[in-house]
Design a protein around this motif. Sequence first.
Motif, PDB file in Angstrom:
ATOM      1  N   ALA A   1       0.758  -1.231  -0.023  1.00  0.00           N
ATOM      2  CA  ALA A   1       0.031  -0.006  -0.031  1.00  0.00           C
ATOM      3  C   ALA A   1       0.822   1.339   0.086  1.00  0.00           C
ATOM      4  CB  ALA A   1      -0.957  -0.013   1.119  1.00  0.00           C
ATOM      5  N   ASP A   2       1.951   1.192   0.643  1.00  0.00           N
ATOM      6  CA  ASP A   2       2.890   2.266   0.632  1.00  0.00           C
ATOM      7  C   ASP A   2       3.762   2.650  -0.713  1.00  0.00           C
ATOM      8  OD1 ASP A   2       4.234   4.339   2.030  1.00  0.00           O
ATOM      9  OD2 ASP A   2       5.997   3.280   1.777  1.00  0.00           O
ATOM     10  N   LEU A   3       3.703   1.573  -1.508  1.00  0.00           N
ATOM     11  CA  LEU A   3       4.234   1.881  -3.042  1.00  0.00           C
ATOM     12  C   LEU A   3       3.432   2.870  -3.886  1.00  0.00           C
ATOM     13  CD1 LEU A   3       5.310  -1.518  -4.179  1.00  0.00           C
ATOM     14  CD2 LEU A   3       6.752   0.166  -2.648  1.00  0.00           C
ATOM     15  N   HIS A   4       3.925   3.829  -4.552  1.00  0.00           N
ATOM     16  CA  HIS A   4       3.325   4.732  -5.431  1.00  0.00           C
ATOM     17  C   HIS A   4       2.730   3.840  -6.562  1.00  0.00           C
ATOM     18  CE1 HIS A   4       3.904   8.522  -3.310  1.00  0.00           C
ATOM     19  NE2 HIS A   4       4.788   7.978  -2.900  1.00  0.00           N
ATOM     20  N   GLN A   5       3.683   2.812  -6.855  1.00  0.00           N
ATOM     21  CA  GLN A   5       3.344   1.905  -8.085  1.00  0.00           C
ATOM     22  C   GLN A   5       3.031   0.507  -7.654  1.00  0.00           C
ATOM     23  OE1 GLN A   5       2.600   2.555 -11.027  1.00  0.00           O
ATOM     24  NE2 GLN A   5       3.350   4.646 -11.650  1.00  0.00           N
TER      25      GLN A   5
ATOM     26  N   LYS B   1       3.653  -2.664 -10.041  1.00  0.00           N
ATOM     27  CA  LYS B   1       4.759  -2.938 -10.393  1.00  0.00           C
ATOM     28  C   LYS B   1       5.802  -3.592  -9.448  1.00  0.00           C
ATOM     29  CE  LYS B   1       5.365   0.920 -13.763  1.00  0.00           C
ATOM     30  NZ  LYS B   1       6.191   2.094 -14.012  1.00  0.00           N
ATOM     31  N   MET B   2       5.251  -4.042  -8.253  1.00  0.00           N
ATOM     32  CA  MET B   2       5.930  -4.591  -7.333  1.00  0.00           C
ATOM     33  C   MET B   2       6.889  -5.895  -7.606  1.00  0.00           C
ATOM     34  SD  MET B   2       6.596  -5.127  -4.172  1.00  0.00           S
ATOM     35  CE  MET B   2       7.174  -6.040  -2.968  1.00  0.00           C
TER      36      MET B   2
END
Lengths: 301, 212
Positions: free
Chosen positions: A81-85, A88-89
Amino acid sequence: MAAHEILAATNAVVTLDVALPGIVWPWLVTVNMWAKSIGTGVIFMLFLLLRKHPEAAGSLRFPTTVVSIIFIHIFLLFTLADLHQPFKMWHIFFYPHLTSAITVGAWMATAFVGLLFLLAFLSFIKKDNAAFDKTLTWVVILAIPVTLYTAGLMSQCTARELWQMPTESAQMIFAALLSGSAAMILLGGSKLDYEAKKTLGVVLGLSAMMSFILYMSEYVFGPMKAEEVAAVLEYIKGDGPYTVMFWLGQWIAYLLPMLLIVLSRTSKSENILKLAAILALAGLWLVKHVWLIIPQLLPMS
Amino acid sequence: MQLGFLVDLHLCMGCKGCEIACKVENEVPLSTWRLRVKYVDVGSFPETRRTFTPLRCNHCENAPCEKICPVSALHYLENGIVNIDKERCIGCAGCVMACPYGAIYIDPQTQTADKCTYCAHRIASSMMPACVVACPVQANIFGDLDDPTSNISKYIQHNQGNVQVRKPEKGTNPHHYYVGGGNVTLNPLASHRVDGHQLFNKITTLPVGGHH
Ligand code: SF4
Ligand code: SF4
């Protein structure tokens, strides 16, 4: 802001600049660290209990594995959830950059989840305690770097002088021991006898004490070594914006649980021990949050 | 080849031409910046002075942003530029947390990290970075640090003893130099930041571009 003689001498004031970025890693990262502490901490505690109190702890193999799986998934969910993308993990697995603690951590956490499911299989489907205990040893060994890698990540943040690897790694381990023992006290219910809970209480009390000593050492001695650390710690001193939250965290996570554990031992009260456990879990979130946010308040340029 | 920048702060007059040229060239979205000129006023009336410091990515030799990037979105080019591949970036903001110079931002439109690339796309076509072209007093000197005959190398040789980098104690070895810099211009902790007292705006901090 720390008192700089420079300021008095030059009276330098920023009169035109762009707005500084706000908080980059927000409360989602706090939840990430908090949940991971519990997820690995309960595994450490299960290992300890199976050695010291095998009779009492035997029935906790499966429930502890489930608790660990739940909290590791909370950790993973909030990381995502903290990723902006977030979509694309998968790049982490296909374009891994091995100098990054994020990459190494993601790989280890994935392996850890796999092993947790294996433990669940061994305890719930195969009901093979010997195989479970053998596998558990490997899970405990992996749980150590999984606990520590966030300290490595924080230390790779060259911009945040406050986060140094030796202290942060000790704090991560103590946080896992504190939250793991607290969660096991609550999870143990009627299955764990008082002696086993007393052992958990000792772990909780000692890890609270060690964490508190480390924070106080940084609070008092940190500013003597680095200008940036001094400036960051001003946010939790005097009327700083995080002073109240910092001290609330120290009391709720460490000081009150320590006192309550002493009290529970003298009065042989399990309820007091449970209260200490709940406070430690709640307080840990506050402590972690303050330490995450304050270095981000400092202007970098 | 090792490309580098040098800003002669004696020459800079704070016109912000470089800042605007960069915004236009790289289509840097509102609320974010690759290059900016910071004003710091020094002294007490009537003995006062205004300083101007252009601040951009330092293209560090030992770049913490490159090291922390989990997917190598941040990477070195052969000419020494620390470049970014926005397609690769997962938006973890590790680089924003790692860069000691606050040089990286999260692009609110693409939700990926971005920063000054020394105009790598222009360099590839043998053009100077947009900010260098825009500077009316040639305060920005750009070139190959490995070539002793380049302008930047000569400038460094000529000004030996008065060449600085930002936060040398961080061990990042910036490839971005200043002539005539000092604590007030290069150390953000050496000046006050008073809320709501900027010349043209009253915003001290803005949320990080993105969904948080
Ligand atoms: S200045 Fe910051 S963004 Fe630029 S190379 Fe150095 S660490 Fe990376
Ligand atoms: S935000 Fe993008 S460029 Fe920055 S460290 Fe994360 S993946 Fe790399």
